[in-house]
Design an enzyme around this catalytic site. Sequence first.
Site, short mmCIF file in Angstrom:
data_model
loop_
_atom_site.label_atom_id
_atom_site.label_comp_id
_atom_site.label_asym_id
_atom_site.label_seq_id
_atom_site.Cartn_x
_atom_site.Cartn_y
_atom_site.Cartn_z
N GLY A 95 0.91 -1.23 0.18
CA GLY A 95 -0.05 -0.16 0.02
C GLY A 95 0.68 1.39 -0.09
CE LYS B 13 2.63 -1.35 5.48
NZ LYS B 13 3.78 -2.26 5.98
CG ASP C 29 10.54 -8.06 3.33
OD1 ASP C 29 11.55 -8.25 2.49
OD2 ASP C 29 9.63 -7.54 2.74
#
Length: 344
Positions: A66, A83, A180
Amino acid sequence: MALVRERRLPHLNLTVELPVPAAADCRLRFPVSPQRCSTSYAATDDAEFRLSEFEKLRVLGHGNGGTVYEVRHRVTAAVYALKVVHTDTADAFLRRQVYREVDILRRAAGSDRVVRFHGMAPTPSGDVALLLEHMDGGSLDALLRRRGYRPFPEPALAAVARQALLGLADLHSRQIVHRDIKPANLLINATGEVKIADFGVGKVLRRSLDPCDSYVGTCAYMSPERFDSESYGGDYDPYAADVWSLGLAVLELHRGHFPLLPKGARLDWAALMVVICFGEAARAVPEGAASSEFRGFLDCCLQKESRKRWSVAELLGHPFVAADYRAESEKALQDLLHEEMDEP
Ligand code: ATP
Ligand code: MG
């Protein structure tokens, strides 16, 4: 990343189920204290408030999930990052993914090295918005870009590595793996604090890991055993995989570009698999281009066999990030940051 996510979506075994708020109730959980930028209260000290209490100032970044905005509270003038994760209401996976991110952020509350979470709410358009601490120096990836891809000097890298390791230590001690770690997910603020962000693919380990789940993460920063666990350490160890990703992120900031391929090379799946599994990441620093401490540190992070890689706790004792040089390295990082932030 998109490729990896697409490939793994049907196999994810998600364990976090949080209730989906009713779409009509667009209320966020909000810290009562109206202080700017967030660092002084715990994420659990929140009360409810509405999205309409914020004005959007600008876009801070885009990701696969997003868009992240800088927002200001209309009454208190406190600035946050919002976010907005695009969740298709028909896609249970996307919704679960965002609730998993929220669950991890809540579990990590209290860590000084993880971006603080203040609340969540559905948006009127059916997306989900997370209210986060605003890291006003942006991501390390963006900082590198602002420097015209000039490498970070070693002392500044030592400060980055030490703070990111402290963040990983807090996460790992709560049985959370990030999966990540990369420069775009390490954020910095104006005081030079580095924090870990983006838990879109993080995981709370409740039992032994589903092997199908081990491919999640941006493949450029994935460790060799995530491509081929038998050759590189046997059982997949997600904690060791975070260490590899951190080593590679630090090396990228040192080289000024993704370190395992020539500058400007396209990062496709096959090329990445070849350089990660058959290359020697730890030797990507040319002889004489780094101190022996830094080379040693990279060597400990980037061992291809996961069992030989140092743990986060061991790395925190490595001479490259040793406390003796802490003040000097933090000053170097602040100087680098202000060089870029003060530019017109
Ligand atoms: P990805 O593609 O990595 O999955 P994502 O959609 O999950 O991305 P994030 O990584 O959380 O989104 O955020 C995208 C970008 O937005 C970051 O790289 C950073 O530039 C910016 N950003 C995110 N959170 C913050 C924050 N708290 N403060 C400042 N900037 C932020
Ligand atoms: Mg991200």
